[in-house]
Scaffold this motif. Structure first.
Motif, PDB file in Angstrom:
ATOM      1  N   THR A 243      -1.761   6.624  -7.471  1.00 21.89           N
ATOM      2  CA  THR A 243      -1.626   5.184  -7.190  1.00 21.89           C
ATOM      3  C   THR A 243      -1.880   4.897  -5.712  1.00 21.89           C
ATOM      4  N   ARG A 244      -2.711   3.852  -5.442  1.00 16.63           N
ATOM      5  CA  ARG A 244      -2.971   3.427  -4.049  1.00 16.63           C
ATOM      6  C   ARG A 244      -2.179   2.165  -3.688  1.00 16.63           C
ATOM      7  N   ARG A 245      -2.113   1.235  -4.650  1.00 12.58           N
ATOM      8  CA  ARG A 245      -1.383  -0.012  -4.390  1.00 12.58           C
ATOM      9  C   ARG A 245      -0.369  -0.249  -5.498  1.00 12.58           C
TER      10      ARG A 245
ATOM     11  N   LYS B 207      -6.716  -5.140 -15.147  1.00 11.48           N
ATOM     12  CA  LYS B 207      -8.120  -5.497 -15.372  1.00 11.48           C
ATOM     13  C   LYS B 207      -8.363  -7.003 -15.318  1.00 11.48           C
TER      14      LYS B 207
ATOM     15  N   TYR C 123       0.546   1.699 -16.899  1.00  9.20           N
ATOM     16  CA  TYR C 123       0.633   1.121 -15.563  1.00  9.20           C
ATOM     17  C   TYR C 123       1.646   1.838 -14.665  1.00  9.20           C
TER      18      TYR C 123
ATOM     19  N   ASP D 298       1.057   0.189 -11.235  1.00 11.95           N
ATOM     20  CA  ASP D 298      -0.148   0.582 -10.505  1.00 11.95           C
ATOM     21  C   ASP D 298      -1.077  -0.630 -10.487  1.00 11.95           C
ATOM     22  N   TYR D 299      -1.170  -1.267  -9.334  1.00 13.49           N
ATOM     23  CA  TYR D 299      -1.874  -2.541  -9.210  1.00 13.49           C
ATOM     24  C   TYR D 299      -3.359  -2.413  -9.554  1.00 13.49           C
ATOM     25  N   ASP D 300      -3.978  -1.303  -9.201  1.00 11.68           N
ATOM     26  CA  ASP D 300      -5.426  -1.152  -9.379  1.00 11.68           C
ATOM     27  C   ASP D 300      -5.826  -0.911 -10.836  1.00 11.68           C
ATOM     28  N   LYS D 301      -4.868  -0.710 -11.732  1.00  9.27           N
ATOM     29  CA  LYS D 301      -5.181  -0.552 -13.153  1.00  9.27           C
ATOM     30  C   LYS D 301      -5.223  -1.889 -13.891  1.00  9.27           C
TER      31      LYS D 301
ATOM     32  N   GLU E 141       0.840  -1.202   0.000  1.00 12.55           N
ATOM     33  CA  GLU E 141       0.000   0.000   0.000  1.00 12.55           C
ATOM     34  C   GLU E 141       0.877   1.255   0.000  1.00 12.55           C
TER      35      GLU E 141
END
Length: 484
Positions: free
Chosen positions: A469-471, A400, A463, A395-398, A376
């Motif tokens: 970026t959060r994660r 899909k 990415y 960027d993990y949250d990107k 995090e």
């Protein structure tokens, strides 16, 4: 007891008149008993005896004491004795095995060396396994996972190896030695529970003997019945192999030939056939599937052994995997121990050795490993992003569809600018002047058709880690240049 052992030797044809018997003697109760019995019977049965003692280099002065004890015992009785020194711990470490297995291999190597001193004679190697050892072996095999062969334990005769004490228990052996006033050595490693067999000996077998004092004897009888069943299944499987295999051999002269069937009975082979090496076998599906499943499994074990030259390291799982290939599409492959390969082909399943190109690919593949770590980002301060060639952050949250490591596929693309410009992977590789032969070997970190990272080159701009970026997903590739 001596009369019982004599009857056991004769019943199993262990020793014939004129034989030479090499006794493996550690100095412990079992092996000293074995030697005393062999010396008592040598005149009646008409054989000669010599001794091999292996000093394992494990127990320091105690080990040297045992060697001196055995040497002195033999000198007093005019028995030839060879003491072989070795370093079991070093051998075990060098060959990636347990000290128990290393000691066993070195002992039998010493026995084989002793055999060569008696050319022109039939030489038998006598070892001192007893009823308790048989029970330990069966239980040990059960706990590790085994089939009928493993449950059959140790045979009274296996090739040149004979086990004259397999009909006697440890209590009977120690009583005999006490009655004749014969001292023996005590190996302190037999008391430690660091070894698996010792745990069975000291914890499991005593409980079984409380249930039935003849437990070990009954297990010995069961082992004998299982060996008979195993021998029968092997004969039936060998006959079945002759009907459903198309085999390829390499002769002693280097030439190759193909035959329908696999001759397994030594008596039916010519000298040239005995020297021929099996290099591949196609199991014909139509015939194979008509054979009883229990025989199918034995047949595969026999083919593994013939192709590899050893049956060790082949497990039930390998058999199940190969059986599963018959239901797969043509071209599906499996890697097996000893550089063997199983492949679904038109007629059935082919077993063969992997070629040098495949071996090189496997060797490279073993180094091509990735590590993934997600963490995090708790503040607006972006953590230091690695600039190493083979460690990248995303960027993990990107992501899909999920992360996949693969080679190239049609439609692959990546984002090459912060404004979101896409570029086909093929065009990127051409623009970067990456040679065609290298493109086929490239590893790609992919999110569906979107290439996150062309390993060893760039990542997709989409990415990149930024202030939103959060994660963060950090990926490291192990297999690139050493200085990276």
């Amino acid at each position: 007891m001596i009369r019982k052992i004599e009857a056991f030797i004769n019943a199993h044809g262990m020793i014939k008149k004129g034989d030479h018997v090499v006794a493996g003697v550690s100095g412990g109760a079992d092996s000293i008993c074995l030697l005393r019995v062999l010396l008592c019977l040598r005149t009646a049965l008409g054989y000669t005896v010599s001794v091999v003692h292996v000093e394992h280099g494990i127990r320091g002065s105690d080990s040297l004491r045992d060697a001196a004890f055995v040497k002195g015992f033999c000198e007093k009785r005019g028995v030839e004795c060879t003491v072989c020194g070795c370093q079991v711990p070093e051998y075990a470490k060098a060959h990636g095995m347990s000290e128990e297995e290393a000691g066993r291999q070195l002992r039998y190597a010493a026995f084989d060396s002793e055999k060569k001193r008696y050319p022109g004679r039939r030489v038998r190697i006598a070892v001192a396994h007893n009823l308790g050892d048989q029970a330990e072996t069966m239980l040990f095999h059960i706990t590790r996972g085994t089939g009928i062969s493993g449950l059959g334990g140790m045979a009274p005769v296996r090739g040149d190896i004979i086990r004259p004490l397999l009909c006697t228990g440890r209590d009977e052996i120690e009583k005999y030695l006490a009655d004749i006033g014969q001292p023996f050595c005590v190996d302190c490693t037999n008391e430690t529970e660091a070894y698996s067999r010792n745990q069975i000996r000291h914890k499991v077998l005593p409980v079984l003997h409380q249930i039935n004092t003849r437990a070990a004897e009954h297990m010995y009888q069961t082992a004998g019945q299982l060996r008979e069943i195993d021998d029968y299944l092997k004969r039936q499987a060998a006959a079945a192999l002759e009907t459903c295999c198309v085999c390829r051999f390499r002769g002693a002269s280097g030439g190759q030939k193909t035959e329908a069937g696999l001759k397994t009975g030594e008596g039916s082979k010519t000298e040239a056939e005995k020297q021929a090496v099996l290099i591949s076998a196609v199991i014909r599906k139509e015939i194979f599937e008509q054979i009883e499943p229990v025989l199918q499994k034995v047949m595969l074990h026999q083919l593994f052994s013939r192709l590899a030259g050893s049956s060790r390291d082949f497990t039930r799982e390998h058999v199940v995997q190969v059986l599963g290939l018959f239901a797969k599409q043509n071209g599906r492959r499996l890697k097996l121990p000893y550089a063997l390969r199983a492949e679904r082909v038109y007629d059935g399943v082919k077993l063969c050795r992997r070629d040098e190109k495949e071996e090189k690919k496997d060797e490279i593949g073993q180094k091509d490993q990735f590590s993934f770590e997600i963490f995090e980002k708790f503040s607006n301060n972006i953590p230091q992003i690695s600039k190493k060639k083979y460690t990248k952050c995303f960027d993990y949250d990107k992501i899909k569809f999920g992360v996949c490591v693969r080679g190239r596929l049609p439609g692959d693309y990546l984002v090459v600018s912060d404004s979101g410009d896409r570029q086909k992977l093929k065009k990127y590789l051409v623009n970067e002047k990456i040679p065609a032969e290298e493109r086929e070997r490239l590893l790609l970190l992919a999110d569906g058709a979107h290439i996150m990272w062309v390993v060893g080159h760039r990542i997709s701009s989409y990415y990149k880690v930024d202030e939103h970026t959060r994660r963060i997903l950090e990926v490291t590739f192990y297999g690139g240049e050493e200085d990276e």
